[in-house]
Motif scaffolding. Structure first.
Motif, PDB file in Angstrom:
ATOM      1  N   TYR A 128      -1.425   7.364   4.734  1.00  0.00           N
ATOM      2  CA  TYR A 128      -2.627   8.163   5.022  1.00  0.00           C
ATOM      3  C   TYR A 128      -3.018   9.015   3.817  1.00  0.00           C
ATOM      4  O   TYR A 128      -3.996   8.723   3.137  1.00  0.00           O
ATOM      5  N   VAL A 129      -2.232  10.081   3.548  1.00  0.00           N
ATOM      6  CA  VAL A 129      -2.644  11.009   2.499  1.00  0.00           C
ATOM      7  C   VAL A 129      -1.461  11.856   2.054  1.00  0.00           C
ATOM      8  O   VAL A 129      -0.508  12.071   2.816  1.00  0.00           O
ATOM      9  N   ALA A 157      -8.087   3.428  -0.741  1.00  0.00           N
ATOM     10  CA  ALA A 157      -6.922   4.277  -0.979  1.00  0.00           C
ATOM     11  C   ALA A 157      -6.986   4.827  -2.397  1.00  0.00           C
ATOM     12  O   ALA A 157      -7.796   4.401  -3.216  1.00  0.00           O
ATOM     13  N   THR A 177      -5.531   9.980  -1.096  1.00  0.00           N
ATOM     14  CA  THR A 177      -5.363   9.075   0.039  1.00  0.00           C
ATOM     15  C   THR A 177      -4.446   7.931  -0.351  1.00  0.00           C
ATOM     16  O   THR A 177      -4.422   7.475  -1.494  1.00  0.00           O
ATOM     17  N   THR A 178      -3.674   7.447   0.616  1.00  0.00           N
ATOM     18  CA  THR A 178      -2.781   6.315   0.367  1.00  0.00           C
ATOM     19  C   THR A 178      -3.169   5.104   1.212  1.00  0.00           C
ATOM     20  O   THR A 178      -2.468   4.092   1.212  1.00  0.00           O
ATOM     21  N   ILE A 181      -9.557   5.435   4.632  1.00  0.00           N
ATOM     22  CA  ILE A 181      -9.838   6.415   5.685  1.00  0.00           C
ATOM     23  C   ILE A 181     -11.321   6.309   6.030  1.00  0.00           C
ATOM     24  O   ILE A 181     -12.176   6.667   5.218  1.00  0.00           O
ATOM     25  N   LEU A 184     -13.557   9.547   5.626  1.00  0.00           N
ATOM     26  CA  LEU A 184     -13.076  10.332   4.488  1.00  0.00           C
ATOM     27  C   LEU A 184     -14.082  11.405   4.072  1.00  0.00           C
ATOM     28  O   LEU A 184     -13.714  12.555   3.818  1.00  0.00           O
TER      29      LEU A 184
END
Length: 230
Positions: A128-129, A157, A177-178, A181, A184
């Motif tokens: 997620y983040v 991401a 972010t990973t 989203i 976002l």
């Protein structure tokens, strides 16, 4: 008939002779003088020609700097990239100075003041983040994380952002972010993207955390370096 004296005859013979010939040395001398004059005139012409050209260029430059029709001239001088040197490695981010100029300006100003030096990653949410900052205000803990079900790949991401709203002196936090989203832009002001060091972001993402998503070991930003090119 009176005789002409020899001296008078000599003078008359001199008057009858044609003009004397110019010597070769004289011809060479005058030719050199003409060549030198020509070089002098050519050098003078080039000097004044170059001077006039430089004056025109300087006037054009001054006019461009003072013309409001080029509002991006100041922006072009801003750094293009930021290197986040973390305890896990370096993360290089490209700054979006065109789409988020205010956030980039504030970020650069805080970098120059050393705001991010020693800043810890306070929230790490897998897939997620990751968040660096004091964790106050709008942050990862305020998001509906447990029930999230991303259904859109609209946002990528490895985007860099900060929380929306007016920032205090300690309120400019960083989010990377990973995972994509969908909402976002509703959560963050996105002002950059990771271009190198994605593996470092993923390594931070994989650390063990407690129930509040706080890393069990301290991971922080050592410093931030601004660069025009990478």
């Amino acid at each position: 008939m009176a005789r002409i004296k020899p001296q008078a005859l000599l003078q008359q013979s001199k008057r009858k002779k044609g003009p004397s010939r110019i010597s070769a040395a004289s011809i060479i001398f005058y030719a050199l003088v003409l060549v030198l004059v020509g070089f002098f005139l050519l050098a003078t012409y080039r000097h004044w020609s170059n001077r006039s050209r430089l004056q025109l260029e300087n006037n054009s430059t001054v006019s461009d700097e003072g013309d409001n029709s080029f509002p991006d001239s100041k922006k072009s001088e801003l750094p293009e990239y930021a290197v986040l040197n973390t305890s896990k490695g370096s993360i290089i981010v490209e700054l979006y100075k065109e789409s988020a100029p205010e956030a980039v300006d504030e970020f650069i100003d805080l970098c120059q003041k050393g705001h991010f030096k020693g800043m810890l990653f306070q929230r790490v949410i897998k897939h997620y983040v990751i968040q660096a900052g004091d964790g106050q205000g709008t942050g990862a803990a305020d998001w509906n994380l447990r029930g999230k079900q991303p259904t859109s790949m609209k946002h990528e991401a490895f985007m860099l952002g900060t929380s929306k709203g007016k920032h205090t002196n300690k309120g400019f936090d960083l989010f990377i972010t990973t995972a994509p989203i969908p909402d976002l832009n509703e959560k963050l002001i996105v002002f950059g993207q990771v271009v190198r060091g994605e593996d470092v972001v993923q390594e931070i993402e994989e650390v063990d955390t407690d129930e509040h998503y706080t890393p069990k070991i301290s991971i922080g930003i050592l410093d931030v370096t601004l660069k025009q090119k990478i």
